[in-house]
Design a protein around this motif. Structure first.
Motif, PDB file in Angstrom:
ATOM      1  N   LEU A 198      -9.463   0.469 -10.146  1.00 20.70           N
ATOM      2  CA  LEU A 198      -8.427   1.037  -9.298  1.00 20.70           C
ATOM      3  C   LEU A 198      -8.933   0.860  -7.639  1.00 20.70           C
ATOM      4  N   ILE A 230      -8.345   8.712  -5.275  1.00 22.65           N
ATOM      5  CA  ILE A 230      -8.273   9.020  -3.769  1.00 22.65           C
ATOM      6  C   ILE A 230      -9.269  10.223  -3.612  1.00 22.65           C
ATOM      7  N   ARG A 270       0.738  -1.292  -0.062  1.00 23.48           N
ATOM      8  CA  ARG A 270       0.081   0.073  -0.280  1.00 23.48           C
ATOM      9  C   ARG A 270       0.898   1.107   0.073  1.00 23.48           C
ATOM     10  N   VAL A 321      -4.663   8.282 -10.392  1.00 26.23           N
ATOM     11  CA  VAL A 321      -4.441   7.847  -9.168  1.00 26.23           C
ATOM     12  C   VAL A 321      -5.011   8.818  -7.989  1.00 26.23           C
ATOM     13  N   VAL A 369      -2.874   3.996  -2.823  1.00 24.18           N
ATOM     14  CA  VAL A 369      -3.116   2.883  -3.604  1.00 24.18           C
ATOM     15  C   VAL A 369      -2.554   1.609  -3.390  1.00 24.18           C
ATOM     16  N   VAL A 428      -8.248   1.741  -4.072  1.00 17.94           N
ATOM     17  CA  VAL A 428      -7.628   2.956  -3.093  1.00 17.94           C
ATOM     18  C   VAL A 428      -7.768   2.357  -1.451  1.00 17.94           C
ATOM     19  N   ARG A 454      -1.137  -1.764  -4.792  1.00 18.78           N
ATOM     20  CA  ARG A 454      -0.243  -2.063  -5.867  1.00 18.78           C
ATOM     21  C   ARG A 454       0.565  -3.275  -5.635  1.00 18.78           C
TER      22      ARG A 454
END
Length: 240
Positions: free
Chosen positions: A200, A164, A41, A160, A219, A202, A221
């Protein structure tokens, strides 16, 4: 900045610790990247009031812009967020479909400029902030569907920072996302934004509500070891 590493039985630590083997296997995947890997994260620092100085620059959760309700919010990216239905859109249109509707942009741009003025940015006619998002209910198990504008063209996926901000809007009681978003419970949660190219995720933490709501976000990943090697430096260089 890595602020959390999932170290359950499937996803191992990513940081080298003496006496422990670093492993990168895991089940985390993101759209556009093949395969899966361990989850990390990535936390964004100082995101609340990134440009305007506060979560809600006007102090209100909703504003009336030309008869259309909007939430003016600044978390990682200052944004004006609308409900897609208020523009006669489903929110599921492709970027090409939205970009082809010039009447839609002609209607939205004056509202964006007024939002910018209210947020303290002055005349934003030649500025790329605030960005705009249209929200619709999720269709693929996420929290919300978003179409993100940059600002005079529809993003092919989603920024991104904008994700958020959208996630925070969804967590904010009374915002335009209320009744649209399907948020997971708790104050520390994974908020999945559905966009034209996939989803995506968050990582959002909130505390409290209203203009004083505390927010931390980033985010999710995958982290996979890509290469290993050596760099050879001449002895004369090392000798000074």
């Amino acid at each position: 900045v890595i602020y959390n590493v999932n170290t359950d039985s499937r996803i191992e630590a990513l940081v080298q610790t003496p006496g422990r083997k670093v492993r990168y296997s895991g089940t985390t995947a993101i759209d556009g990247v093949p395969g899966t890997a361990a989850e990390i994260r990535l936390n964004f620092m100082d995101i609340v009031g990134s440009k305007a100085g506060s979560l809600l620059p006007t102090g209100r959760v909703r504003e009336d812009l030309g008869g259309i309700e909007a939430t003016l919010i600044d978390v990682a990216m200052p944004m004006v967020i609308f409900r897609a239905a208020d523009f006669g859109k489903t929110g599921y249109e492709t970027p090409a479909e939205l970009d082809a509707d010039r009447d839609f942009f002609a209607r939205m741009e004056p509202l964006r400029r007024e939002a910018g003025r209210r947020m303290g940015f002055g005349d934003v006619a030649d500025k790329v902030i605030p960005k705009v998002a249209l929200l619709a209910p999720p269709r693929a198990g996420g929290a919300v569907t978003s179409r993100y504008f940059v600002p005079h063209k529809t993003h092919a996926a989603h920024a991104v920072t904008g994700a958020i901000c959208v996630a925070t809007c969804c967590a904010l009681a009374g915002s335009v996302a209320e009744g649209i978003a399907k948020m997971p419970p708790g104050e520390d949660r994974e908020v999945v934004i559905e966009h034209p190219s996939g989803v995506l995720a968050v990582a959002l933490r909130t505390r409290g509500q209203g203009p004083g709501m505390e927010v931390a976000g980033g985010v999710i990943r995958p982290a996979r070891k890509i290469m290993d090697g050596h760099v050879f430096v001449p002895a004369s260089v090392l000798a000074g």
